[in-house]
Design an enzyme around this catalytic site. Structure first.
Site, mmCIF file in Angstrom:
data_model
loop_
_atom_site.group_PDB
_atom_site.id
_atom_site.type_symbol
_atom_site.label_atom_id
_atom_site.label_comp_id
_atom_site.label_asym_id
_atom_site.label_seq_id
_atom_site.Cartn_x
_atom_site.Cartn_y
_atom_site.Cartn_z
ATOM 1 N N CYS A 83 48.651 23.916 75.758
ATOM 2 C CA CYS A 83 48.588 23.503 74.347
ATOM 3 C C CYS A 83 49.863 22.864 73.806
ATOM 4 C CB CYS A 83 48.230 24.708 73.472
ATOM 5 S SG CYS A 83 46.623 25.434 73.814
ATOM 6 N N HIS A 137 50.590 23.282 68.346
ATOM 7 C CA HIS A 137 50.492 24.652 68.851
ATOM 8 C C HIS A 137 51.055 25.591 67.792
ATOM 9 C CE1 HIS A 137 50.243 27.998 71.528
ATOM 10 N NE2 HIS A 137 51.533 28.227 71.472
#
Length: 521
Positions: A83, A137
């Site tokens: 991510c 993220h």
């Protein structure tokens, strides 16, 4: 790849843009006469397990609808299959070796402060920008989910369906809620802080899946389209063009969705990964022991590389992943309906992307965190003005190409970026075309080791480098500790590493030269 000159140029450009923005905000104008909106849909952990990508067992009518409205890329890949690095890359249009983000802890604002994000740049071009859900993220970004990106603050909705109440640590099943609440209370009595309370509860109970007979709005996933529509309406009232990001956390673990989405699939019909072995001749460094999945309380924490999970657990996990995708698909339909109801489809560019693919038992792997096809390949699609309808493109492209492509589609001049505009592949003009030869991905292992991979139409070639090598340091053959080559025409499941096969010597040499050229240019 030498980034020093690019860094300096980008820094100067950023200073000029921000300086003009501060001194003369009202004078900023768009380069086109009728500014276009941008609906930016990010889906966490989404691989191309979609009907539009030929997966006919999937129920994804709204993503299918979006695909028919525009163009999908069938050979699109992320820059790093995890991510944080992937999202930092797409939001800046830069490779991970430029953002210096290779993990979940680093904030690109600190590692590469000269860079501007896509929505941040759009603010200087007269846009209002806002978002809800997971765009960056969640962990390392600055306050406000990277507050510099938003002219209207990013928000996380919490107005859950009152009939079911708020979820407890994301779960809605009554028994899960009861147990988790009791564990949190135990932790409070021990004087633990909020983070420690969560960790304490999850040590005792952390299911990898949940099917609860609740409404869409009982989980955060069902609130994101409502919040996104609120933001669209607020910006439409200003008369300015909008960039609205809606980031769905599912199908990220835990695989949670209302029961009605689980009921779309029969578990006994679910197919397990066909190849559940380690590939012949592939270096061990290519694999990982899926610690993300093993952190769940119903998964054997002793499972390691090469060990298959029990088939009933595999089916449960895949069932949950599929249900989660259909749940997200329904929410995407609400966003498309909202644009249609407001009669702004023709003036809105829509982009949908996954931040990386996902292993579901292939190579005995789960989650992402690799340079294999199942981890790097993503769904990637555009729709709206300037985009050909119901079209598929099979050329290898990269997620960081999104930044310049969106800017081209809305008529905003793009800064210097690592990515390239894909608009020649999106339009219906046969006189405009580009022919990308490969997409690049990378993955870091143990901080000092990095694997770089190029994916062409047919092949994937990967090199694993040691001693802290990065593409901006000298390329040395002695640092290479492993190589891989896969031929997807004859071996789509990557069952055998062909890099030392004499029949592929010429191809391996060619691909190595291409990768080396990329790493050293």
């Amino acid at each position: 790849m030498n980034f020093r000159n690019i860094n300096i140029a980008f820094l100067l450009l950023s200073i000029l843009i921000l300086g003009s923005c501060k001194t003369n905000k009202k004078s900023v104008k768009l380069t086109n006469s009728k500014p276009k909106n941008i609906l930016f849909i990010a889906v966490d952990d989404l691989k191309p397990l979609l009907n539009a990508y030929g997966e006919s067992e999937m129920y994804t009518p709204n993503i299918d609808r979006l695909a028919k409205m525009g163009t999908i890329f069938t050979n699109a890949h992320v820059q790093q299959a995890v991510c944080g690095p992937s999202r930092a890359s797409v939001m800046t249009g830069m490779y991970p070796d430029h953002t210096k983000v290779w993990d979940l802890e680093t904030n690109f604002r600190e590692s590469a402060p000269e860079l501007m994000s896509m929505p941040e740049y759009l603010i200087t071009q007269g846009y209002e920008t806002s978002a809800t859900g997971k765009i960056y993220h969640h962990g390392p970004v600055s306050k406000g989910h990277d507050y510099k990106s938003w002219s209207i603050p990013h928000t996380e909705p919490n107005y859950f369906d009152e009939k079911y109440g708020n979820p407890v640590l994301a779960y809605q099943n009554p028994e899960n809620k009861r147990l988790l609440t009791s564990y949190i209370n135990e932790a409070k009595e021990k004087g633990l802080n909020n983070k420690q309370q969560r960790e304490y509860a999850f040590e005792k109970l952390k299911p990898s899946t949940e099917s609860a007979d609740v409404s869409d709005q009982s989980y955060t996933t069902g609130l994101y389209p409502l919040e996104g529509i609120k933001k669209i309406d607020a910006i439409l009232n200003t008369g300015k063009p909008f960039f609205v990001g809606v980031g769905f956390i599912r199908p990220h673990l835990p695989f949670i969705a209302p029961k009605k989405y689980w009921d779309l699939y029969k578990r006994e019909d679910i197919k397990l990964a066909e190849f559940q072995e380690l590939s012949e001749g592939t270096p061990k460094i290519a694999y990982h022991s899926f610690g993300e999945l093993r952190s769940y309380s119903d998964i054997d924490n002793n499972a390691r590389i090469g060990k298959k999970l029990p088939e009933d657990k595999q089916r449960e996990l895949i069932h949950g992943y599929m249900a989660s995708i259909s749940y997200v698909d329904a929410q995407i339909g609400k966003l498309l309906d909202a644009l249609e109801e407001r009669n702004i489809l023709k003036e809105t560019v829509i982009v949908l992307w996954g931040d990386h693919g996902y292993h579901l038992g292939d190579h005995t792997e789960w989650n992402k965190h690799s340079n294999f096809e199942q981890a790097t390949r993503i769904p990637f699609m555009f729709a709206g003005p300037g985009v050909a309808k119901n079209t598929k493109v099979d050329k290898p492209v990269e997620l960081l190409d999104l930044f310049p492509t969106v800017f081209d589609l809305v008529g905003v001049k793009s800064p210097q970026l690592d990515g390239k505009s894909l608009t020649p592949l999106l339009d219906t003009d046969p006189n405009t075309n580009i022919d990308p030869q490969y997409a690049v991905s990378q993955f870091r292992r143990h901080k000092s080791k990095m694997g770089y991979s190029i994916r062409t139409n047919r092949y994937r070639y990967t090199e694993w480098h040691d001693e802290g090598y990065r593409s901006y340091t000298p390329y040395e053959e002695g640092r290479i500790i492993g190589r891989e080559l896969y031929d997807y025409q004859v071996d789509p499941l990557e069952t055998r590493n062909l890099v030392d096969d004499s029949d592929y010597a010429s191809e391996a040499k060619k691909l190595k030269a291409q990768l080396k050229d990329f790493l050293t240019k």
